[in-house]
Design an enzyme around this catalytic site. Structure first.
Site, short mmCIF file in Angstrom:
data_model
loop_
_atom_site.label_atom_id
_atom_site.label_comp_id
_atom_site.label_asym_id
_atom_site.label_seq_id
_atom_site.Cartn_x
_atom_site.Cartn_y
_atom_site.Cartn_z
N ASP A 67 -19.25 -28.63 7.52
CA ASP A 67 -17.87 -28.19 7.61
C ASP A 67 -16.92 -29.08 6.81
O ASP A 67 -17.30 -30.16 6.34
CB ASP A 67 -17.43 -28.14 9.08
CG ASP A 67 -17.88 -29.37 9.88
OD1 ASP A 67 -18.19 -30.42 9.26
OD2 ASP A 67 -17.92 -29.30 11.11
N ASN A 136 -16.64 -30.70 23.55
CA ASN A 136 -16.44 -29.39 24.19
C ASN A 136 -17.59 -28.42 23.87
O ASN A 136 -17.49 -27.23 24.11
CB ASN A 136 -15.10 -28.78 23.75
CG ASN A 136 -15.05 -28.51 22.24
OD1 ASN A 136 -16.02 -28.75 21.52
ND2 ASN A 136 -13.92 -28.02 21.76
N HIS A 138 -18.90 -27.85 20.77
CA HIS A 138 -18.92 -27.23 19.46
C HIS A 138 -20.02 -27.82 18.59
O HIS A 138 -20.43 -28.97 18.76
CB HIS A 138 -17.54 -27.27 18.78
CG HIS A 138 -17.10 -28.58 18.23
ND1 HIS A 138 -15.91 -29.18 18.58
CD2 HIS A 138 -17.67 -29.43 17.33
CE1 HIS A 138 -15.78 -30.32 17.94
NE2 HIS A 138 -16.83 -30.50 17.16
N GLU A 143 -16.01 -23.58 17.46
CA GLU A 143 -15.36 -23.98 18.71
C GLU A 143 -15.65 -22.97 19.82
O GLU A 143 -15.93 -21.80 19.54
CB GLU A 143 -13.84 -24.01 18.48
CG GLU A 143 -13.38 -25.11 17.53
CD GLU A 143 -13.18 -26.45 18.22
OE1 GLU A 143 -14.02 -26.83 19.07
OE2 GLU A 143 -12.19 -27.12 17.90
#
Ligand code: GLP
Length: 254
Positions: A67, A136, A138, A143
């Site tokens: 990314d 979280n 991801h 996400e």
């Protein structure tokens, strides 16, 4: 899912670096998918040492990073491209033309994402993707959401993810998230490989260390598949390993 637990983050990093060196020996044209974040930094240090000792040969390998922040060029010090340069690419014998990155500053983001998918396909697909784990759940910048995106795409970063990246983003000049006047903010958007891009890799190693990841690791390994925890979809892959230190493994240890 095969789970490996190491006594320390450093032991996990060292062992994974040797595993990558072995994979390069078996296949010198290895195509690697690589993460950013704090977790892989010790791994990159070990890989740099192995390359400098000529015990890992990247000369015919290729890399695709997962990314990049939207709006940043690769030479921006806050970009993931610059992060990789600092932590790995400057220290190994990987030719620049074999380093593949999403161009966060591309004017046509859709075309840039499509180009990346084509480049991965042209390289013959990803042999081994190494993943970090967002607190979280991801992976890459996929996400938690109502639905996940299959292919490489533009994504909106959650406040928690942006906070976690403050340290990484312009490490030397990082400022609190909302302090736009004193420094640059962590970008709100990113380009990321999609869930299918990641799951199409032939082999997946997720590296997670530290107690802050322990709950998330447990849900990744033992929880239901849910778009609210993108890493849970790794359960669908037939060749996935979860490499942990003891602290990250506390909730899954027998
Ligand atoms: C970022 C990256 C992810 C990475 C995650 C975890 O958000 N886009 O690919 O896995 O951070 O970071 P850390 O290893 O610092 O916990």
């Amino acid at each position: 899912m095969r789970i490996k637990i190491f006594s320390t983050p450093h032991a996990a990093a060292r062992s994974l670096a040797h595993e990558v060196a072995r994979a390069l020996e078996d296949n010198p044209r290895l195509v690697l998918g690589l993460p950013t974040g704090r977790t892989p930094v010790p791994l990159y240090r070990e890989l740099a040492a192995l390359s400098q000792a000529r015990r890992a040969d990247f000369s015919r390998a290729a890399t695709f990073n997962l990314d990049e922040f939207a709006g940043l060029t690769g030479d921006d010090p806050g970009s993931y491209r610059a992060f990789m340069q600092r932590h790995l690419f400057d220290h190994i014998n990987l030719p620049a033309r074999r380093i593949h990155f999403l161009n966060g500053a591309a004017r046509d983001e859709g075309a840039e994402c499509a180009r990346y998918e084509r480049a991965i396909a042209r390289a013959g697909g990803i042999d081994l993707v190494i993943l970090g784990l967002g607190a979280n759940g991801h992976i890459g910048f996929n996400e938690p959401a109502d639905a996940l995106v299959a292919a490489t795409h533009r994504t909106t970063l959650s406040a928690a993810t942006r906070r976690a990246n403050v340290v990484l983003f312009r490490a030397e000049q990082a400022r609190p998230l909302h302090d736009a006047h004193r420094g640059r903010e962590v970008p709100r958007h990113a380009l990321s490989m999609g869930m299918a891009t990641i799951l199409h890799a032939r082999r997946i190693v997720l590296l997670a260390t530290g107690g802050a990841k322990a709950r998330c690791v447990d849900r990744t390994v033992n929880g239901p598949l849910t778009s609210r925890l993108p890493a849970s979809f790794l359960q669908l892959h037939r060749d996935v390993e979860i490499w942990l230190d003891r602290a990250a493994a506390v909730f899954i240890q027998p």
